[in-house]
Design an enzyme around this catalytic site. Structure first.
Site, PDB file in Angstrom:
ATOM      1  N   ASP A 229      -5.930 -25.051   7.798  1.00 17.72           N
ATOM      2  CA  ASP A 229      -4.584 -24.510   7.774  1.00 17.72           C
ATOM      3  C   ASP A 229      -4.214 -24.352   6.293  1.00 17.72           C
ATOM      4  O   ASP A 229      -4.920 -24.859   5.409  1.00 17.72           O
ATOM      5  CB  ASP A 229      -3.627 -25.472   8.490  1.00 17.72           C
ATOM      6  N   LEU A 230      -3.124 -23.660   6.003  1.00 14.80           N
ATOM      7  CA  LEU A 230      -2.734 -23.425   4.611  1.00 14.80           C
ATOM      8  C   LEU A 230      -1.575 -24.318   4.164  1.00 14.80           C
ATOM      9  O   LEU A 230      -1.765 -25.242   3.372  1.00 14.80           O
ATOM     10  CB  LEU A 230      -2.362 -21.950   4.425  1.00 14.80           C
ATOM     11  N   ASP A 231      -0.397 -24.047   4.697  1.00 12.75           N
ATOM     12  CA  ASP A 231       0.800 -24.769   4.269  1.00 12.75           C
ATOM     13  C   ASP A 231       0.725 -26.243   4.629  1.00 12.75           C
ATOM     14  O   ASP A 231       0.553 -26.592   5.797  1.00 12.75           O
ATOM     15  CB  ASP A 231       2.060 -24.165   4.908  1.00 12.75           C
TER      16      ASP A 231
ATOM     17  N   THR B  31       3.436 -25.476   0.189  1.00 12.72           N
ATOM     18  CA  THR B  31       4.451 -24.422   0.148  1.00 12.72           C
ATOM     19  C   THR B  31       5.592 -24.706   1.121  1.00 12.72           C
ATOM     20  O   THR B  31       6.543 -23.926   1.190  1.00 12.72           O
ATOM     21  CB  THR B  31       3.821 -23.052   0.489  1.00 12.72           C
TER      22      THR B  31
ATOM     23  N   LYS C 214       7.165 -26.813  11.186  1.00 12.70           N
ATOM     24  CA  LYS C 214       5.767 -26.942  10.750  1.00 12.70           C
ATOM     25  C   LYS C 214       4.821 -26.285  11.753  1.00 12.70           C
ATOM     26  O   LYS C 214       4.847 -26.580  12.943  1.00 12.70           O
ATOM     27  CB  LYS C 214       5.383 -28.419  10.579  1.00 12.70           C
ATOM     28  N   GLY C 215       3.982 -25.404  11.247  1.00 12.12           N
ATOM     29  CA  GLY C 215       2.997 -24.742  12.091  1.00 12.12           C
ATOM     30  C   GLY C 215       3.576 -23.696  13.025  1.00 12.12           C
ATOM     31  O   GLY C 215       2.893 -23.183  13.894  1.00 12.12           O
ATOM     32  N   VAL C 216       4.866 -23.358  12.816  1.00 19.80           N
ATOM     33  CA  VAL C 216       5.573 -22.443  13.711  1.00 19.80           C
ATOM     34  C   VAL C 216       5.719 -21.082  13.035  1.00 19.80           C
ATOM     35  O   VAL C 216       5.888 -20.993  11.820  1.00 19.80           O
ATOM     36  CB  VAL C 216       6.965 -23.029  14.069  1.00 19.80           C
TER      37      VAL C 216
ATOM     38  N   ARG D 272       7.320 -17.402  11.837  1.00 17.79           N
ATOM     39  CA  ARG D 272       8.589 -17.078  11.193  1.00 17.79           C
ATOM     40  C   ARG D 272       9.660 -16.747  12.238  1.00 17.79           C
ATOM     41  O   ARG D 272      10.809 -17.194  12.132  1.00 17.79           O
ATOM     42  CB  ARG D 272       8.390 -15.905  10.229  1.00 17.79           C
TER      43      ARG D 272
ATOM     44  N   SER E  55      -4.261 -19.755   9.554  1.00 13.14           N
ATOM     45  CA  SER E  55      -2.872 -20.056   9.228  1.00 13.14           C
ATOM     46  C   SER E  55      -1.911 -19.056   9.857  1.00 13.14           C
ATOM     47  O   SER E  55      -2.231 -17.882  10.007  1.00 13.14           O
ATOM     48  CB  SER E  55      -2.694 -20.034   7.705  1.00 13.14           C
ATOM     49  N   ALA E  56      -0.718 -19.549  10.178  1.00 17.50           N
ATOM     50  CA  ALA E  56       0.331 -18.677  10.704  1.00 17.50           C
ATOM     51  C   ALA E  56       0.983 -17.859   9.593  1.00 17.50           C
ATOM     52  O   ALA E  56       1.687 -16.887   9.855  1.00 17.50           O
ATOM     53  CB  ALA E  56       1.398 -19.511  11.412  1.00 17.50           C
TER      54      ALA E  56
ATOM     55  N   ASN F  78       1.418 -14.625   4.288  1.00 15.37           N
ATOM     56  CA  ASN F  78       1.237 -14.518   2.846  1.00 15.37           C
ATOM     57  C   ASN F  78       0.015 -15.299   2.374  1.00 15.37           C
ATOM     58  O   ASN F  78      -0.089 -15.668   1.198  1.00 15.37           O
ATOM     59  CB  ASN F  78       2.486 -15.044   2.120  1.00 15.37           C
TER      60      ASN F  78
ATOM     61  N   LYS G  29       0.623 -21.237  17.155  1.00 13.85           N
ATOM     62  CA  LYS G  29       0.166 -22.564  17.574  1.00 13.85           C
ATOM     63  C   LYS G  29       1.304 -23.229  18.351  1.00 13.85           C
ATOM     64  O   LYS G  29       2.465 -23.020  18.012  1.00 13.85           O
ATOM     65  CB  LYS G  29      -0.185 -23.404  16.334  1.00 13.85           C
TER      66      LYS G  29
ATOM     67  N   GLU H  14      -5.532 -29.904   9.789  1.00 16.54           N
ATOM     68  CA  GLU H  14      -4.155 -29.507  10.114  1.00 16.54           C
ATOM     69  C   GLU H  14      -3.148 -30.589   9.725  1.00 16.54           C
ATOM     70  O   GLU H  14      -3.474 -31.775   9.719  1.00 16.54           O
ATOM     71  CB  GLU H  14      -4.024 -29.252  11.619  1.00 16.54           C
ATOM     72  N   ASP H  15      -1.929 -30.165   9.420  1.00 19.20           N
ATOM     73  CA  ASP H  15      -0.867 -31.124   9.103  1.00 19.20           C
ATOM     74  C   ASP H  15       0.281 -31.078  10.101  1.00 19.20           C
ATOM     75  O   ASP H  15       1.268 -31.793   9.933  1.00 19.20           O
ATOM     76  CB  ASP H  15      -0.313 -30.877   7.694  1.00 19.20           C
TER      77      ASP H  15
END
Length: 225
Positions: free
Chosen positions: A9-11, A17, A45-47, A49, A114-115, A118, A145, A169-170
Site C-alpha cells: 500500500d502507499l499512504d 501522506t 484510512k484505506g478508503v 476519496r 493503492s487507492a 496520485n 478496499k 498494509e496499515d
C-alpha cells in the site's frame, strides 16, 4: 529461488501522506461547519476519496447534491496536491528502503496496490518509482478496499498466484482485502487495530532479513511481532 509477489500500500506504509489528506479534508470540513479530528481521520484510512467525502458529510449530517460533491472532491485533491509539491525521499517511512532494496536484490516482484490516484507522482517525487514492477492505483480499480480488486490486479500483472502474494498494509480495510484474496497480510502499525493481519510490525525497521527470507521460502514463516 521462489518468486513471491510483494504488494505495498502507499499512504501510511511507504510514505506518510495521511497528514496531508487530513489537512485537505479538514479545510473542507471547516468550510462546511463540520468538526473533523485526527480520530475522525482514522475512519478514512484505506478508503476511496468518494467514500471519504461521504463519511465526512455524514459526521455533520450534511446533505449535498452530486454537483456539490464533485466540486468538493476536486477541491480536496487540489489542496492535497499543494502539499506534495515539495515531497522528496525524506518522506519515505523508516525501514522501507532497506526492505525494497532487499527484495530487489533477491529479484522478487514488487507491486504497489493503492487507492490513491496520485501514486505515480508520489513515487516519482520520492525517487522510488523504479523499484516497482507494477503499479495498480485508484485510476485502475472501481472497487475500494476491503474489496480485494487492487491486490488481485497487482498479483495478476506480476504473474504470481494469490497464495504466493504478500501484502503490506496499515489499514483494517486493506488487511481485510488481503485476507479475502487469500494473500499473506502484514500489518504495519498498531497490532491491536490491525489484529486481523497474519503478521504485525510497528514499522519496517522491525522487519529483518531473516523474516523476509522466510517469506520468500516455500516454508511458512514463523516470525512476526
Amino acid at each position: 529461488m521462489t518468486k513471491k509477489a510483494f504488494i505495498f500500500d502507499l499512504d501510511g506504509v511507504i510514505v506518510d501522506t495521511a497528514k496531508y489528506h487530513y489537512l485537505a479534508w479538514k479545510k473542507i470540513a471547516n468550510e462546511l461547519g463540520i468538526e473533523f479530528t485526527h480520530e475522525h481521520n482514522e475512519l478514512l484510512k484505506g478508503v476511496s476519496r468518494v467514500r471519504s467525502l461521504d463519511i465526512i458529510l455524514g459526521l455533520g449530517n450534511v446533505e449535498a447534491s452530486q454537483d456539490q460533491k464533485d466540486q468538493w472532491l476536486v477541491q480536496k485533491n487540489e489542496e492535497y496536491l499543494t502539499y506534495l509539491v515539495d515531497m522528496d525521499q525524506s518522506e519515505i517511512l523508516p525501514g522501507v528502503m532497506s526492505v525494497l532494496e532487499f527484495l530487489k536484490a533477491n529479484q522478487q516482484p514488487i507491486a504497489l496496490g493503492s487507492a490513491s490516484k496520485n501514486a505515480r507522482p508520489i513515487l516519482e517525487k520520492t525517487g522510488i518509482l523504479s523499484y516497482f514492477d507494477v503499479i495498480v492505483d485508484g485510476n485502475d480499480v472501481s472497487n475500494a478496499k476491503p474489496d480485494p480488486e487492487v491486490f488481485l490486479q497487482a498479483a495478476q500483472k506480476l504473474g504470481v498466484t494469490n497464495e504466493n502474494s504478500i501484502v503490506f498494509e496499515d489499514s483494517v480495510a486493506g488487511i481485510q482485502a488481503a485476507n479475502i484474496a487469500t494473500m499473506t497480510s502484514i500489518g504495519i502499525g498498531d497490532a491491536t487495530i490491525l489484529n486481523e493481519a497474519k503478521y504485525n510490525f510497528k514499522d519496517f525497521t522491525f522487519i529483518d532479513e531473516a523474516f523476509l527470507n522466510s517469506l520468500i521460502s516455500p516454508l511458512t514463516p514463523k516470525g512476526g511481532n
